[in-house]
Write a protein that holds these residues in place. Sequence first.
Motif, PDB file in Angstrom:
ATOM      1  N   HIS B 379       3.440  10.720 -11.224  1.00 33.59           N
ATOM      2  CA  HIS B 379       3.658   9.356 -10.603  1.00 33.59           C
ATOM      3  C   HIS B 379       4.527   8.510 -11.225  1.00 33.59           C
ATOM      4  O   HIS B 379       4.192   7.608 -12.005  1.00 33.59           O
ATOM      5  CB  HIS B 379       2.052   8.746 -10.693  1.00 33.59           C
ATOM      6  CG  HIS B 379       0.965   9.773 -10.217  1.00 33.59           C
ATOM      7  ND1 HIS B 379       0.216  10.530 -10.796  1.00 33.59           N
ATOM      8  CD2 HIS B 379       0.473   9.616  -8.708  1.00 33.59           C
ATOM      9  CE1 HIS B 379      -0.822  11.179  -9.970  1.00 33.59           C
ATOM     10  NE2 HIS B 379      -0.527  10.596  -9.088  1.00 33.59           N
ATOM     11  N   THR B 383       1.550   4.804  -6.924  1.00 30.55           N
ATOM     12  CA  THR B 383       1.327   5.817  -5.628  1.00 30.55           C
ATOM     13  C   THR B 383      -0.327   5.361  -5.141  1.00 30.55           C
ATOM     14  O   THR B 383      -1.242   5.113  -6.049  1.00 30.55           O
ATOM     15  CB  THR B 383       1.121   7.206  -6.170  1.00 30.55           C
ATOM     16  OG1 THR B 383       2.483   7.487  -6.920  1.00 30.55           O
ATOM     17  CG2 THR B 383       0.906   8.181  -5.056  1.00 30.55           C
ATOM     18  N   ARG B 410       4.477   4.573  -3.144  1.00 33.41           N
ATOM     19  CA  ARG B 410       4.281   5.692  -2.444  1.00 33.41           C
ATOM     20  C   ARG B 410       3.035   5.800  -1.825  1.00 33.41           C
ATOM     21  O   ARG B 410       1.998   5.484  -2.468  1.00 33.41           O
ATOM     22  CB  ARG B 410       4.726   6.640  -3.426  1.00 33.41           C
ATOM     23  CG  ARG B 410       4.489   8.028  -2.629  1.00 33.41           C
ATOM     24  CD  ARG B 410       4.682   9.356  -3.540  1.00 33.41           C
ATOM     25  NE  ARG B 410       4.763  10.579  -2.928  1.00 33.41           N
ATOM     26  CZ  ARG B 410       4.893  11.943  -3.778  1.00 33.41           C
ATOM     27  NH1 ARG B 410       5.124  11.707  -5.065  1.00 33.41           N
ATOM     28  NH2 ARG B 410       4.497  12.954  -3.330  1.00 33.41           N
TER      29      ARG B 410
END
Lengths: 347, 951
Positions: B379, B383, B410
């Motif tokens: 990560h 995320t 993300r």
Amino acid sequence: MYLYVKARRGSPAPTYRSPWLLYPLFEDDLFGHDIVMDTWDSYFRPSSREEALFLIDRYGTRARIIAGGTDLILDLRSADAERPQAVVDITALPGVDRIVEEGDKIVIGAGATHGTIAVDPLVRRHGTSLSEASSVVGGPQVRNVATIGGNLAHALPAADGTTGLLVLETEVLVLGGDGGANGTWRPLHTLFAGAGTNTLDHNQFIGAIRFPKSGDNHGSAFDRIMRPQGVALPMLAAAAAISWDKASGTVDATAIAVGPAGPVPVRAVEAETFLSGKEPSETNLRETIRLVQDNSTFRTSAFRATREYRYEMVPVLLTRVIGRALARAGYGGFPRLGTEEDGDAED
Amino acid sequence: MPRIEMTVNGVRYAREVPSHRSLADFLRRDLGLTGTKVACGEAECGACTVIVNGRSVDSCVYPVLKASGADVQTIEGVAGSYQDAQSSDELHPLQEAFAEYGATQCGFCTPGFVMQAKSLLDENANPNDGEIATALKDTLCRCTGYASIVGAVKAAAVKMRTGVLPPPELPHVVDPLAAVGRPLVRPDAVAKVTGSAIFADDLAFEGMLFGATLRSAHAHAKVLSIQTDAATAVPGVVTVLTHRDVPGNERHGLVEHDWPVFAGGVNPARYFGDPIALVVAESLETARNAIDLIDVKYDVLPAVTDPVEARKEYSPVLHPDRPTGNLLKHIAVRHGDVDDGFAKADVVVEQTYRTPRTEHAFMEPECSVAVPAGYDADHATLTIYVGSQIPYSDRSQVADSLAMAETDVRIRGTVMGGGFGGKEDIAAQIHAALAARATSRPVKILYDREESLRFHPKRHATQIRIKTGATREGRIVAVEAELYGDSGAYASLGEKVMTRATTHATGPYAVENAKIDCYAMYTNNAPCGAFRGFGVTQSAFAVESTMDLLAEKLGVDPVELRMKNAMRVGTVTATGQLLRESVGLVECLQKVTDDIRVWHEENAPNADSFWESHRVGGKRLGWGIAAGYKNTGLGGGAPDRAEAEVEVFADGRAAVRTSSAEMGQNLIGVLAACVAEELGLPFADVEVLVMDTDLTPDGGPTTASRQTFVSGNAARYAARDIAGRVREAVATRAGGDASCIVLRDGSVARGSDVLMSFAEAVTLLEEAGEPTRVRHVYEAPKTQPLGTGGDMHFAFSFAVHAALVSVDVETGEVAVEKVVAAHDVGRAVNPLSLTGQLEGGIVMGLGNALTEHYIEHDGIPWTRRLGQYKMPNITMMPEITNHIVEHPVTEGPYGAKGVGEISSIPISPAIASGVFNAVGVRCLALPLDQDALLLAMRAGSSVLESRWGDR
């Protein structure tokens, strides 16, 4: 399967009250915001009645009895429910799920599940109305867990099991209190105090039920009308039990229950009295139906059924359950009620 | 904590557990067996079904201590139990059959179905339809419509008795290509039938926290103060976030940024679901309990909850900053001259209809898990794991509210348990991201069913008045309509939805003159947005009911009336669009009518018409018919593009990637088929990745029945690009013309000569320095905004549904016995998943007509539990006959157009029409109420205005 039965404490939300609501305790209910997950501190699963009674005595009002728990757990998870300190699971008590003949009675342990009751040959033979009621409670997964004891303790005016049992001269074995671990048998109707409230003290619970074995001249039946929308309880439910006197060609004894017709489950006494000793003719059936309609207090409950619809369903359900009960009692010639459409040709 | 011992799938476990733990939570959280799903938490839906000591139970309400010492079987142990006993197959026959029959779509209900079906087959080796329905009555599926599930259970029973799995029966389609047109089992089927598919709530990270949301106690209120001290002081609570903790844009939204991340400050709470605060704690229990300790002072404002009232001047205004008050959008269609049209009309009919606010009831409630940037090697950026229909839109809205660059966020899609339009708007994505950043730890926010129902946008409730004029010969000459759409507190996609309702309000018919006005209104009800059918479900009920009225008044057959006015190639729509191809409506009408004719020949040979009432026992039966159409793609001038990436590997495999959402509809199977087709590869050799904003290019929103068309085309053209390069490279090596080289069966050939394997060809590409990874942006044909004429949409799908409805004359109970359906889908890319889409859409539309209504009064929902919102269960499933009509669209992938929504559109009016033909009562509002219907029948009235849920 979801029903709330407990009144909520100090709800923070504005409560909507429809003027149509009769039983706000279980129909207008839905303002617990959040699911409470740590629903209790201790979970006990006693292996004897004495142990169970000791626990509920010790915890007093802070204890709740749980059997299948399919209704109770959901109730306890709602934010405004009274949070118990201890939950006492009675389903491990010896014999609590038994279904047996004892003398002239059928005895069913409070922990017997609807799934077991629905297929039990003894219940089918001697308590057909209960058998038929249990077979339609919830779905299979719920029936595998939910018990007849829990169904009765819940004390809803149109619960399937309750309606099916009302016509069977059922007695309830109440454990605890003065009756101690042996318990005392009480008539079923004394169990109900109001919609969702029973008459048991906090140190008592239901251990078993029993009803008389059915002779060859006796039959019973249960049926109900549901709607497909978001309401768990029947629009109207009915049960009948009938003894048939073949020699005289008359109905010997009758038991009829239709609900909901008030805050507690009730029998249709006037109609029962009328039909007993009479021939099961179309005229007498019509009069029986009229007596049920005239002497029942049907009310409109929002989103569930109107008063008028319930009134209209009385002949539908009574024709079904009285007809089936009579057939099971050995009389097959029960008249079907004519309707306006009977003149139509079948296509 | 008490200690518990239990055998699960043959393995003995001993654990210390909190005494209140449910069996489902124990399996999922303590043992990590996440195959068992929790969808309702109230023993209503059966998703959590496991077998305890031989009996199936709902594990969500089963105290784990009740199972002390028990023998428990879960989805993870089903295959093993069968292997030991009877075979070496990797799957239990039920699992294999669910995969082969397309009985798993989103997959969230599948473990529960397999377990409950197993408990049936354990007792009954050869169950009939009725026994299957009884056993699966309280196990709910929102995708399949149950037909494939019944087929799978029976097929599994056959396999267990004979060792052979019979194949599913599917409707006839045109001859297949290599992959396209074949009933290929969806790529994620095995993961879904074994419980190994990972949904968002199945994720857990080291040090993960849990969030719980406090929501408004009022439909409309100014938030005066929020006191969080008591909640913050609770041991285990890490932080409490409110509107003051939003560093960027305080408001999000798909079209208009009008929806506050948290109500408070300048933003009042505008509906009962508006979030006020988020508690973040070490455990879910702690977080949920602590929200009760937050003290919020409100100034309660008057609420407006009726869209017609909302337009009046005296009404309270929700968004004072908007120049048009509560009017979100006035949408107008003007076509020809209606006054002139009505002057030519010999008959005119006019009626007003109401459709309900309905709930998607996707089986998987919303869940977001956010992991802060740099938390671990996986990560690098902030995320968010979520099942979302529009990952790139989530990314931009999260970035906007957190004041971050989009590339620093993300979105990673998880397997998604259904969407149907209900997972397009922001749910917990922003909250989870804020909390992860505030605490520097992963945060999971899972909505329980009650919160999901309360919070997310619904299908618009509408009131629609339609006046239609026709000549004596049955030609429609004018339509005038007025629609009110209740868009609720926030815009969501309300404007777009009601635009679609408006532009489709003349039905799939040639209408020369139309004047249609629609008012999409803000109210203090739950927001309304996208839901399968996107407004057309609503207007179709009004349009098709009016067609029946018109047929009755003209004394013509309803099919004849529809046939006479049906859209055909050459028709100009009410928005001024000339239909140049792919209009299969007449064929749909013919196919369905033929089936009704056959039914009558067998069941009622003496009937004077197809629309007579038939008495069977205590029931009256009647057929009803309705038609519908639905655009594919965004339309209305919006740029409609999707990007996909195809990569080929030297081991002979390929991958296709796009951010488009897989929510159960089998887009992944469509993408894989397109790529397999173009590259001549076995379907199983194409791997699909979707819904990851770092790894997949933007496929745009998964909405408007568009992804097969746009993402399918993007994948097809990207693959075609690579195929061209392969042909060139092989031609260069082997000599000859590249155009003579074909890719098939995993190899490269010229005529019947296999030149090399696809793997070798990829190596050749690599050696030649050609790209092995290609992206393609597919731009759909340009469309025009409403009011400018020309093509408002680039394709339309068509359908006709006929329903045989029974009404119990004693009780008013309504049942749909049979449905005959024909859908013009352009091209059946995968007949197996297509049939599943059609069956599922039909049963969902049946719910719209008969059972579903999200009821609110004065902005406060009555519908708070899944038990109060009944979607159709297996016992309500009609027998369905599907006809696939394939009038190809030139521009579509292999001729295909959208199918996601059309199957939900004509069914509701077809059912209402069947009720009328059975008992002579026309229902003007949905859902039907057997109570009111019976009383109307007894009173001899021919019109029923009330519906279930009216006060």
